[in-house]
Design a protein around this motif. Structure first.
Motif, PDB file in Angstrom:
ATOM      1  N   GLU A 100       0.809  -1.226   0.000  1.00  0.00           N
ATOM      2  CA  GLU A 100       0.000   0.000   0.000  1.00  0.00           C
ATOM      3  C   GLU A 100       0.842   1.275   0.000  1.00  0.00           C
ATOM      4  N   ASP A 101       2.155   1.138   0.133  1.00  0.00           N
ATOM      5  CA  ASP A 101       3.045   2.291   0.001  1.00  0.00           C
ATOM      6  C   ASP A 101       3.368   2.598  -1.457  1.00  0.00           C
ATOM      7  N   THR A 102       2.946   1.756  -2.358  1.00  0.00           N
ATOM      8  CA  THR A 102       3.203   1.957  -3.781  1.00  0.00           C
ATOM      9  C   THR A 102       2.552   3.248  -4.265  1.00  0.00           C
ATOM     10  N   ALA A 103       3.363   4.112  -4.865  1.00  0.00           N
ATOM     11  CA  ALA A 103       2.882   5.411  -5.331  1.00  0.00           C
ATOM     12  C   ALA A 103       4.031   6.155  -5.990  1.00  0.00           C
ATOM     13  N   VAL A 104       3.705   7.271  -6.620  1.00  0.00           N
ATOM     14  CA  VAL A 104       4.724   8.234  -7.020  1.00  0.00           C
ATOM     15  C   VAL A 104       4.949   9.156  -5.832  1.00  0.00           C
ATOM     16  N   TYR A 105       6.191   9.270  -5.423  1.00  0.00           N
ATOM     17  CA  TYR A 105       6.557  10.119  -4.291  1.00  0.00           C
ATOM     18  C   TYR A 105       7.239  11.373  -4.836  1.00  0.00           C
ATOM     19  N   TYR A 106       6.838  12.507  -4.324  1.00  0.00           N
ATOM     20  CA  TYR A 106       7.517  13.719  -4.734  1.00  0.00           C
ATOM     21  C   TYR A 106       7.768  14.621  -3.537  1.00  0.00           C
ATOM     22  N   CYS A 107       8.838  15.373  -3.631  1.00  0.00           N
ATOM     23  CA  CYS A 107       9.159  16.290  -2.549  1.00  0.00           C
ATOM     24  C   CYS A 107       8.628  17.681  -2.877  1.00  0.00           C
ATOM     25  N   ALA A 108       8.468  18.456  -1.835  1.00  0.00           N
ATOM     26  CA  ALA A 108       7.897  19.781  -1.998  1.00  0.00           C
ATOM     27  C   ALA A 108       8.517  20.742  -0.994  1.00  0.00           C
ATOM     28  N   ALA A 109       8.572  21.987  -1.374  1.00  0.00           N
ATOM     29  CA  ALA A 109       9.025  23.061  -0.490  1.00  0.00           C
ATOM     30  C   ALA A 109       7.842  23.947  -0.174  1.00  0.00           C
ATOM     31  N   ALA A 110       7.727  24.325   1.089  1.00  0.00           N
ATOM     32  CA  ALA A 110       6.559  25.080   1.496  1.00  0.00           C
ATOM     33  C   ALA A 110       6.840  25.800   2.811  1.00  0.00           C
ATOM     34  N   ALA A 111       5.895  26.625   3.211  1.00  0.00           N
ATOM     35  CA  ALA A 111       5.928  27.192   4.556  1.00  0.00           C
ATOM     36  C   ALA A 111       5.349  26.154   5.508  1.00  0.00           C
ATOM     37  N   TRP A 112       5.998  25.952   6.631  1.00  0.00           N
ATOM     38  CA  TRP A 112       5.604  24.882   7.557  1.00  0.00           C
ATOM     39  C   TRP A 112       4.131  24.989   7.947  1.00  0.00           C
ATOM     40  N   LEU A 113       3.681  26.195   8.274  1.00  0.00           N
ATOM     41  CA  LEU A 113       2.316  26.354   8.774  1.00  0.00           C
ATOM     42  C   LEU A 113       1.280  26.251   7.656  1.00  0.00           C
ATOM     43  N   LYS A 114       1.720  26.277   6.413  1.00  0.00           N
ATOM     44  CA  LYS A 114       0.765  26.164   5.312  1.00  0.00           C
ATOM     45  C   LYS A 114       0.661  24.746   4.762  1.00  0.00           C
ATOM     46  N   LEU A 115       1.570  23.866   5.181  1.00  0.00           N
ATOM     47  CA  LEU A 115       1.468  22.461   4.775  1.00  0.00           C
ATOM     48  C   LEU A 115       0.213  21.848   5.381  1.00  0.00           C
ATOM     49  N   PRO A 116      -0.440  20.937   4.685  1.00  0.00           N
ATOM     50  CA  PRO A 116      -0.122  20.471   3.337  1.00  0.00           C
ATOM     51  C   PRO A 116      -0.875  21.186   2.225  1.00  0.00           C
ATOM     52  N   ARG A 117      -1.684  22.207   2.618  1.00  0.00           N
ATOM     53  CA  ARG A 117      -2.572  22.808   1.606  1.00  0.00           C
ATOM     54  C   ARG A 117      -1.817  23.615   0.556  1.00  0.00           C
ATOM     55  N   VAL A 118      -0.785  24.307   0.970  1.00  0.00           N
ATOM     56  CA  VAL A 118      -0.095  25.210   0.055  1.00  0.00           C
ATOM     57  C   VAL A 118       1.340  24.744  -0.129  1.00  0.00           C
ATOM     58  N   ILE A 119       1.699  24.507  -1.365  1.00  0.00           N
ATOM     59  CA  ILE A 119       3.054  24.085  -1.717  1.00  0.00           C
ATOM     60  C   ILE A 119       3.625  25.135  -2.654  1.00  0.00           C
ATOM     61  N   ASP A 120       4.842  25.566  -2.343  1.00  0.00           N
ATOM     62  CA  ASP A 120       5.469  26.560  -3.204  1.00  0.00           C
ATOM     63  C   ASP A 120       6.151  25.925  -4.419  1.00  0.00           C
ATOM     64  N   TYR A 121       6.836  24.828  -4.191  1.00  0.00           N
ATOM     65  CA  TYR A 121       7.535  24.144  -5.277  1.00  0.00           C
ATOM     66  C   TYR A 121       7.431  22.639  -5.070  1.00  0.00           C
ATOM     67  N   ARG A 122       7.464  21.915  -6.162  1.00  0.00           N
ATOM     68  CA  ARG A 122       7.440  20.467  -6.066  1.00  0.00           C
ATOM     69  C   ARG A 122       8.287  19.860  -7.168  1.00  0.00           C
ATOM     70  N   GLY A 123       8.753  18.645  -6.946  1.00  0.00           N
ATOM     71  CA  GLY A 123       9.521  17.935  -7.957  1.00  0.00           C
ATOM     72  C   GLY A 123       8.628  17.120  -8.859  1.00  0.00           C
ATOM     73  N   GLN A 124       9.255  16.392  -9.767  1.00  0.00           N
ATOM     74  CA  GLN A 124       8.510  15.577 -10.735  1.00  0.00           C
ATOM     75  C   GLN A 124       8.079  14.244 -10.170  1.00  0.00           C
ATOM     76  N   GLY A 125       8.772  13.791  -9.156  1.00  0.00           N
ATOM     77  CA  GLY A 125       8.378  12.560  -8.524  1.00  0.00           C
ATOM     78  C   GLY A 125       9.246  11.368  -8.901  1.00  0.00           C
ATOM     79  N   THR A 126       9.212  10.354  -8.038  1.00  0.00           N
ATOM     80  CA  THR A 126       9.905   9.097  -8.288  1.00  0.00           C
ATOM     81  C   THR A 126       8.972   7.960  -7.903  1.00  0.00           C
ATOM     82  N   GLN A 127       8.958   6.922  -8.739  1.00  0.00           N
ATOM     83  CA  GLN A 127       8.026   5.814  -8.524  1.00  0.00           C
ATOM     84  C   GLN A 127       8.578   4.852  -7.484  1.00  0.00           C
ATOM     85  N   VAL A 128       7.726   4.501  -6.543  1.00  0.00           N
ATOM     86  CA  VAL A 128       8.032   3.458  -5.562  1.00  0.00           C
ATOM     87  C   VAL A 128       6.995   2.352  -5.750  1.00  0.00           C
ATOM     88  N   THR A 129       7.470   1.147  -5.991  1.00  0.00           N
ATOM     89  CA  THR A 129       6.588   0.007  -6.162  1.00  0.00           C
ATOM     90  C   THR A 129       7.000  -1.073  -5.179  1.00  0.00           C
TER      91      THR A 129
END
Length: 121
Positions: free
Chosen positions: A89-118
């Motif tokens: 159930e951990d299978t997904a595309v994982y991506y990292c993001a940069a944001a303001a701590w208090l605005k997570l998870p609703r507001v993300i300033d930047y994000r990557g393209q992601g990496t697949q975990v299967t």
């Protein structure tokens, strides 16, 4: 130009481990909280883990507590996600993001393209 580049994804058997890394450039890394999200096919985006600018505060969603560890290195502009005891159930595309701590998870300033975990059962 801000870039967040993930690496470390792949195919692993249930019970195994993976370590995801995210290299950031083009931003003042230590000014941002960093987070990992995941999205599986047909499912909503899920906020998996977050870490504030200093590493003094972390967040984990319930299903990964005790199995995943988020860390950051402000000198290297990297954030990592150590994933142990992986489940299918951990299978997904994982991506990292940069944001303001208090605005997570609703507001993300930047994000990557992601990496697949299967995770195979």
């Amino acid at each position: 130009q801000v870039q967040l580049v993930e690496s470390g994804g792949g195919l692993v058997q249930a019970g195994g481990s993976l370590r995801l890394s995210c290299a950031a450039s083009g931003l003042t890394f230590s000014s941002y909280a960093m987070a990992w999200f995941r999205q599986a096919p047909g499912k909503e985006r899920e906020y998996v883990a977050g870490i504030n600018w200093s590493g003094g505060f972390t967040y984990y969603t319930g299903s990964v507590k005790g199995r995943f560890t988020i860390s950051r290195d402000n000198a290297k502009n990297t954030v990592n996600l150590q994933m142990n005891s992986l489940k299918p159930e951990d299978t997904a595309v994982y991506y990292c993001a940069a944001a303001a701590w208090l605005k997570l998870p609703r507001v993300i300033d930047y994000r990557g393209q992601g990496t697949q975990v299967t995770v195979s059962s």
